[in-house]
Design an enzyme around this catalytic site. Sequence first.
Site, PDB file in Angstrom:
ATOM      1  N   CYS A 129      -2.055  -2.804   6.811  1.00  0.00           N
ATOM      2  CA  CYS A 129      -2.249  -1.551   7.451  1.00  0.00           C
ATOM      3  C   CYS A 129      -3.455  -1.522   8.120  1.00  0.00           C
ATOM      4  O   CYS A 129      -3.646  -0.351   9.399  1.00  0.00           O
ATOM      5  CB  CYS A 129      -1.953  -0.536   6.439  1.00  0.00           C
ATOM      6  SG  CYS A 129      -3.179  -0.294   5.285  1.00  0.00           S
ATOM      7  N   CYS A 175       0.951  -1.490  -0.190  1.00  0.00           N
ATOM      8  CA  CYS A 175      -0.059   0.145  -0.068  1.00  0.00           C
ATOM      9  C   CYS A 175       0.895   1.335   0.012  1.00  0.00           C
ATOM     10  O   CYS A 175       1.919   1.312   0.647  1.00  0.00           O
ATOM     11  CB  CYS A 175      -1.040   0.057   1.179  1.00  0.00           C
ATOM     12  SG  CYS A 175      -0.362   0.873   2.780  1.00  0.00           S
ATOM     13  N   HIS A 198       0.333   4.259   1.177  1.00  0.00           N
ATOM     14  CA  HIS A 198       0.165   5.080   2.401  1.00  0.00           C
ATOM     15  C   HIS A 198       1.224   4.369   3.609  1.00  0.00           C
ATOM     16  O   HIS A 198       1.612   5.243   3.942  1.00  0.00           O
ATOM     17  CB  HIS A 198      -1.175   4.866   3.017  1.00  0.00           C
ATOM     18  CG  HIS A 198      -2.309   5.538   1.616  1.00  0.00           C
ATOM     19  ND1 HIS A 198      -3.313   4.720   1.543  1.00  0.00           N
ATOM     20  CD2 HIS A 198      -2.249   6.619   0.926  1.00  0.00           C
ATOM     21  CE1 HIS A 198      -4.175   5.333   0.416  1.00  0.00           C
ATOM     22  NE2 HIS A 198      -3.448   6.386   0.176  1.00  0.00           N
ATOM     23  N   HIS A 199       1.123   3.307   3.636  1.00  0.00           N
ATOM     24  CA  HIS A 199       1.930   2.770   4.784  1.00  0.00           C
ATOM     25  C   HIS A 199       3.373   1.944   4.200  1.00  0.00           C
ATOM     26  O   HIS A 199       3.902   1.350   5.201  1.00  0.00           O
ATOM     27  CB  HIS A 199       1.178   2.063   5.746  1.00  0.00           C
ATOM     28  CG  HIS A 199      -0.012   2.699   6.180  1.00  0.00           C
ATOM     29  ND1 HIS A 199      -1.278   2.714   5.457  1.00  0.00           N
ATOM     30  CD2 HIS A 199      -0.125   3.585   7.185  1.00  0.00           C
ATOM     31  CE1 HIS A 199      -2.070   3.424   6.233  1.00  0.00           C
ATOM     32  NE2 HIS A 199      -1.372   4.056   7.250  1.00  0.00           N
TER      33      HIS A 199
HETATM   34 ZN    ZN Z   1      -2.073   1.528   4.101  1.00  0.00          ZN
END
Ligand code: ZN
Length: 349
Positions: free
Chosen positions: A312, A240, A242-243
């Site tokens: 996440c 991902c 985002h993380h």
């Molecule tokens: Zn994430």
Amino acid sequence: MQTTYLSMGSNIGDRQYYLHEAIRLLGKHPKIMIEKVSNFYESTPVGGVKQDDFTNLALKVATLLEPLELLSFIHEVELSLNRERKIHWGPRTIDIDIIFYDDLEMQVENLVIPHKEAFNRLFVLKPIFELIDKDFKYYASIEKAIAELSVSEQELHVIKEEKTPRNRIEDAVKEILFAVGENPNREGLLETPARVAKMYEEILSSQRLSKFNEYKLFEIDSSKTDSIVLIKDIPFYSMCEHHMLPFFGKAHVAYIPADGKIIGLSKIPRLVDYVSRKLSVQENITHDIGDILTDILNPKGVAVLVEGRHMCVEMRGVKKVNSITKTSYFLGEFKENNEKRMEFLESLL
Ligand code: ZN
């Protein structure tokens, strides 16, 4: 073992990245050993085409491959680095030439050794001159050509070699280890930065690819092409954006062929791999599968359903363990025709 000298140049995008990658890919061949790499040089392009400066280098390579075998492997490496050579002497991500192959002289349709332009190009000779010994057959002629070309208008200078992507990741992982309170020099962690760097090469291997091209199309009798082609339960693993934590699961892909055009069944899992192996989100993976398949096949319809578990979500924050995220994307007949869409969804039950 034969000793060969190769010349490489790049003048599109991250030039040092392409050169480093080309060296790495060449070195992966079991019958090729990279012995020495020259300095990196920058040169003004040859020919009338307006383009950026080239970065050039030379390699000394020991090989068990015959010249034509070596040439065809070089072409593979060039291809995998997305080289699109549209203009002769035009811009390119990577260009690799065999300049010398020991003392050999040969001239066949697609290969001339020594390379026929070798003695006219300072950006070829200067890097090679760093790598050769005095007893090399062409030593004197190379030395002489360099002296002559150096007074002509060709410009060439050594530039600083940047860190490779792998080295950058290694350094960054060491920083993270320090920052979380670890000792990167303790036994268990010594190899970790290198392992992580290598792992990213694999799990983010689509990151720099601009196009999916690992497929072949087939023609079938177009009167039989109204039925749905479905591949269920294709595993995928992604990260991902985002993380930078994994998300993974299954993709289900269906399409309705048009004009009898179909794609090899094993290529759809390849496509799923291709879209997954970069930083992404599940919605993008879902759309990318549908859009690329549409581009390739121009089918009557495409349906994609992706089911994913997100680390996440499960490991941090709200910790919704084992929850599954579903995303879908319908195009053409699957979008317009409820029956077709239901047929797809029911076949997944
Ligand atoms: Zn994430």
